[in-house]
Design an enzyme around this catalytic site. Structure first.
Site, PDB file in Angstrom:
ATOM      1  N   GLY A  14       0.824  -1.210   0.000  1.00  0.00           N
ATOM      2  CA  GLY A  14       0.000   0.000   0.000  1.00  0.00           C
ATOM      3  C   GLY A  14       0.854   1.253   0.000  1.00  0.00           C
ATOM      4  N   GLN A  65      -5.069  -7.030   3.912  1.00  0.00           N
ATOM      5  CA  GLN A  65      -5.079  -8.469   3.738  1.00  0.00           C
ATOM      6  C   GLN A  65      -6.406  -8.962   3.139  1.00  0.00           C
ATOM      7  OE1 GLN A  65      -3.902 -10.357   7.343  1.00  0.00           O
ATOM      8  NE2 GLN A  65      -2.447 -11.603   6.199  1.00  0.00           N
ATOM      9  N   ALA A  66      -6.286  -9.855   2.147  1.00  0.00           N
ATOM     10  CA  ALA A  66      -7.493 -10.393   1.515  1.00  0.00           C
ATOM     11  C   ALA A  66      -8.327 -11.138   2.552  1.00  0.00           C
ATOM     12  CB  ALA A  66      -7.102 -11.332   0.375  1.00  0.00           C
ATOM     13  N   SER A  75       0.202  -6.984  -9.852  1.00  0.00           N
ATOM     14  CA  SER A  75       1.365  -7.862  -9.775  1.00  0.00           C
ATOM     15  C   SER A  75       2.660  -7.087  -9.905  1.00  0.00           C
ATOM     16  CB  SER A  75       1.307  -8.927 -10.872  1.00  0.00           C
ATOM     17  OG  SER A  75       2.474  -9.730 -10.791  1.00  0.00           O
ATOM     18  N   GLY A  76       3.669  -7.628  -9.259  1.00  0.00           N
ATOM     19  CA  GLY A  76       5.005  -7.038  -9.375  1.00  0.00           C
ATOM     20  C   GLY A  76       5.702  -6.907  -8.035  1.00  0.00           C
ATOM     21  N   GLY A  77       5.010  -7.370  -7.004  1.00  0.00           N
ATOM     22  CA  GLY A  77       5.624  -7.335  -5.674  1.00  0.00           C
ATOM     23  C   GLY A  77       5.859  -5.903  -5.220  1.00  0.00           C
ATOM     24  N   LYS A 134      -5.808 -12.330 -12.415  1.00  0.00           N
ATOM     25  CA  LYS A 134      -4.640 -12.268 -11.519  1.00  0.00           C
ATOM     26  C   LYS A 134      -4.393 -13.634 -10.869  1.00  0.00           C
ATOM     27  CE  LYS A 134      -1.223 -10.618  -9.076  1.00  0.00           C
ATOM     28  NZ  LYS A 134      -1.029 -11.326  -7.866  1.00  0.00           N
ATOM     29  N   HIS A 181      -2.711 -15.684 -13.398  1.00  0.00           N
ATOM     30  CA  HIS A 181      -1.328 -15.185 -13.469  1.00  0.00           C
ATOM     31  C   HIS A 181      -0.492 -15.863 -12.386  1.00  0.00           C
ATOM     32  CE1 HIS A 181       1.795 -12.640 -11.692  1.00  0.00           C
ATOM     33  NE2 HIS A 181       2.030 -12.167 -12.913  1.00  0.00           N
ATOM     34  N   ASN A 182      -1.027 -15.894 -11.177  1.00  0.00           N
ATOM     35  CA  ASN A 182      -0.278 -16.507 -10.078  1.00  0.00           C
ATOM     36  C   ASN A 182      -0.119 -18.015 -10.268  1.00  0.00           C
ATOM     37  OD1 ASN A 182      -0.384 -13.920  -9.026  1.00  0.00           O
ATOM     38  ND2 ASN A 182      -0.693 -14.620  -6.938  1.00  0.00           N
ATOM     39  N   GLU A 195       2.569 -18.390 -12.550  1.00  0.00           N
ATOM     40  CA  GLU A 195       3.787 -18.062 -11.774  1.00  0.00           C
ATOM     41  C   GLU A 195       4.279 -19.316 -11.021  1.00  0.00           C
ATOM     42  OE1 GLU A 195       3.410 -14.410  -9.308  1.00  0.00           O
ATOM     43  OE2 GLU A 195       3.952 -15.667  -7.606  1.00  0.00           O
ATOM     44  N   HIS A 227     -23.578 -46.241 -18.610  1.00  0.00           N
ATOM     45  CA  HIS A 227     -23.429 -44.790 -18.756  1.00  0.00           C
ATOM     46  C   HIS A 227     -23.473 -44.332 -20.215  1.00  0.00           C
ATOM     47  CE1 HIS A 227     -22.869 -44.127 -14.527  1.00  0.00           C
ATOM     48  NE2 HIS A 227     -21.913 -45.033 -14.473  1.00  0.00           N
TER      49      HIS A 227
HETATM   50  C1  6PG Z   1       2.607 -10.913  -7.779  1.00  0.00           C
HETATM   51  C2  6PG Z   1       2.749 -12.085  -6.846  1.00  0.00           C
HETATM   52  C3  6PG Z   1       2.153 -11.751  -5.510  1.00  0.00           C
HETATM   53  C4  6PG Z   1       2.582 -12.675  -4.386  1.00  0.00           C
HETATM   54  C5  6PG Z   1       2.130 -14.088  -4.554  1.00  0.00           C
HETATM   55  C6  6PG Z   1       2.964 -15.060  -3.789  1.00  0.00           C
HETATM   56  O1  6PG Z   1       2.019 -11.121  -8.819  1.00  0.00           O
HETATM   57  O2  6PG Z   1       3.103  -9.843  -7.453  1.00  0.00           O
HETATM   58  O3  6PG Z   1       2.114 -13.189  -7.375  1.00  0.00           O
HETATM   59  O4  6PG Z   1       0.784 -11.669  -5.670  1.00  0.00           O
HETATM   60  O5  6PG Z   1       3.945 -12.614  -4.214  1.00  0.00           O
HETATM   61  O6  6PG Z   1       0.817 -14.146  -4.071  1.00  0.00           O
HETATM   62  O7  6PG Z   1       2.240 -16.208  -3.696  1.00  0.00           O
HETATM   63  P1  6PG Z   1       2.616 -17.413  -2.790  1.00  0.00           P
HETATM   64  O8  6PG Z   1       2.945 -16.879  -1.416  1.00  0.00           O
HETATM   65  O9  6PG Z   1       1.402 -18.248  -2.797  1.00  0.00           O
HETATM   66  O10 6PG Z   1       3.814 -18.043  -3.418  1.00  0.00           O
END
Ligand code: 6PG
Length: 476
Positions: free
Chosen positions: A10, A71-72, A124-126, A179, A182-183, A186, A452
């Site tokens: 944030g 937090q979600a 996304s992007g940390g 998203k 995306h994860n 990832e 079936h």
């Molecule tokens: C992002 C990441 C971010 C987060 C993940 C980590 O796109 O910036 O995906 O959302 O770092 O949720 O996920 P885990 O803790 O489940 O590995």
């Protein structure tokens, strides 16, 4: 613009807005955090701190726009409720956390009933991305995109051609769904890199620093990506306390917060075989089953394992084949992820354009990669692409990759090294291209024990064989 929640994500997002000339109202439940934020970053732009949510809302320009970075889950619901109470008709609440898309659908409905716009936006992007340019996946009503779009475009990452990595994904939960996938991708991407490491380390016997150099080299080619780049950094790191490679002192139990698991659960419901993502989630779960692993170590027969020397391949050739297996498996994971996006979009009526998703993942997000430019081109060339694997460019890449991929799966198997995503992705690939699948046998079995029924390849209709009778076929 308002930002609620001043933890790292944030506060970085608030700073990003300020760096782009926006006046940013900030609020955190604990006022001390707001004060600390202003003390540390107050000189970076125009910030308007508030001690209460009512004052925070009153400080916003109309239509009010506030992004929630908490937090979600329950915390998000609580903040949405408070904001909605203090806001007025037409104001926009944006949830920038990793919320489950079904929660977003529910929240959007609840807010619409109160004349509030609700936008679930995947970001996304940390931490670094939030500050310097994330990839943003906003859902919600189209009208809110009109007012939010320019704001989000100003802070989003930019692809090489200058396009901001943000677009309106679709209504209600579409942004958080994308998203989530995306994860999931990832997870698969991280796992295939891990499998390549495992083979190079314990198959070819290379040291982490040597593997780091290999990854750095791969990073300059078709596998160029943020995840390959940071893996090289991780492998190069030496633990200050022991002098060992850091990777050797990190407990090999992977954590997960749930977005990968959600991707797979949803894929199961949609009937989309996201096998790469599924194996990646299970691999994390298995790695964390420490008691079971400890009990199994040294106690399960390994079979007649071959040593690397028996494989009849030299190290350089092995390394190159592992690169190809990684590339091919990664391609499968992306193809499956895009299939899930298309299926989700059809199921929920979102009209998501897969090519746009490739476009906004080109920079800023965790899975950003050279390769996404090609995925964008694939969908530009054919928006109706049945599978990414069938795009002419990727198809010709696969021609070059497939033999090495098969070899690597054999090597991993012979050496007793786990490579669940490499292996299952190849099976997926072979299933997809097979002329006949054993599903015909399964249909026969289902018809035998449960009547079936089945369909035939040579005529229309539904049939049943009288298995316990004279075994003649009847139309069902
Ligand atoms: C992002 C990441 C971010 C987060 C993940 C980590 O796109 O910036 O995906 O959302 O770092 O949720 O996920 P885990 O803790 O489940 O590995």
């Amino acid at each position: 613009m308002g930002v609620v929640g001043l933890a790292v994500m944030g506060s970085n997002l608030a700073r990003n807005f300020a760096h782009h000339g926006h006046t940013v109202a900030v609020y955190n439940r604990t006022t001390a955090k707001t004060e600390k934020f202003i003390a540390e970053h107050g000189d970076e732009g125009e910030f308007v701190p508030s001690e209460t949510i009512e004052k925070f809302v009153a400080s916003l320009e109309r239509p009010r726009r506030a992004i929630i970075m908490v937090q979600a889950g329950k915390a998000t619901d609580a903040v949405i409720g408070q904001l909605a109470d203090a806001m007025e008709d037409g104001d926009v609440i944006i949830d920038g956390g990793n919320s489950l898309f079904t929660d977003t659908i529910r929240r959007e409905r609840e807010m619409a009933a109160r004349n509030r716009h609700f936008v679930g936006a995947g970001i996304s992007g940390g931490e670094e991305g939030a500050l310097n340019g994330p990839s943003i996946m906003p859902g919600g009503p189209k009208e809110s995109w009109e007012s939010l779009g320019p704001l989000l475009e100003s802070i989003a990452a930019r692809a090489e051609d200058g396009t901001p990595c943000v677009t309106h994904v679709g209504p209600d939960g579409a942004g958080h769904f994308v998203k989530m996938v995306h994860n999931g991708i990832e997870y698969a991407d991280m796992q295939v890199i891990g499998e390549a490491y495992q083979l190079l380390r314990f198959g070819a016997g290379l040291e982490p620093a040597e593997i780091a150099d290999i990854f750095t080299e791969w990073n300059s080619g078709k596998l160029g990506s943020y995840l390959i780049e940071i893996t090289a950094e991780v492998l190069r790191q030496v633990d200050a306390e022991t002098g060992k490679p850091l990777v050797d002192v990190i407990l090999d139990a992977a954590g997960q917060k749930g977005t990968g698991r959600w991707t797979v659960k949803e894929a199961l419901d949609l009937g989309i075989p996201t096998t790469g993502i599924g194996e990646a989630v299970f691999a994390r779960a298995l790695s964390s089953s420490l008691d079971q692993r400890a009990a199994a170590q040294g106690n399960l027969p390994a079979g007649t394992l071959k040593s690397f020397g028996d494989l009849g391949v030299d190290r350089d050739e092995f390394v190159e084949k592992v690169r190809k297996a990684l590339y091919a498996s990664k391609l499968v994971a992306y193809a499956q992820g895009f299939d899930e996006i298309k299926a989700g979009s059809a199921e929920y009526g979102w009209g998501v354009n897969p090519g746009d998703m490739a476009m906004i993942w080109r920079a800023g997000c965790i899975i950003r990669a050279v390769f996404l430019e090609r995925i964008k081109e694939a969908y530009d060339n054919n928006p109706e692409l049945t599978s990414l694997l069938l795009d002419p460019y990727f198809n010709s890449e696969l021609t070059d990759l497939v033999d090495a991929w098969r070899d690597v799966v054999v090597y991993a198997t012979r050496l007793g090294l786990p490579a669940p995503v490499f292996t299952s992705s190849l099976s997926y690939y072979d299933s997809l291209r097979a002329e006949r699948l054993p599903a015909a046998v399964i249909q026969g079995q289902r018809d035998f024990f449960g009547a079936h029924t089945y369909q035939r390849v040579d005529k229309e209709g539904t049939f049943h064989t009288l298995w316990s009778g004279d075994r003649s076929e009847v139309e069902a």
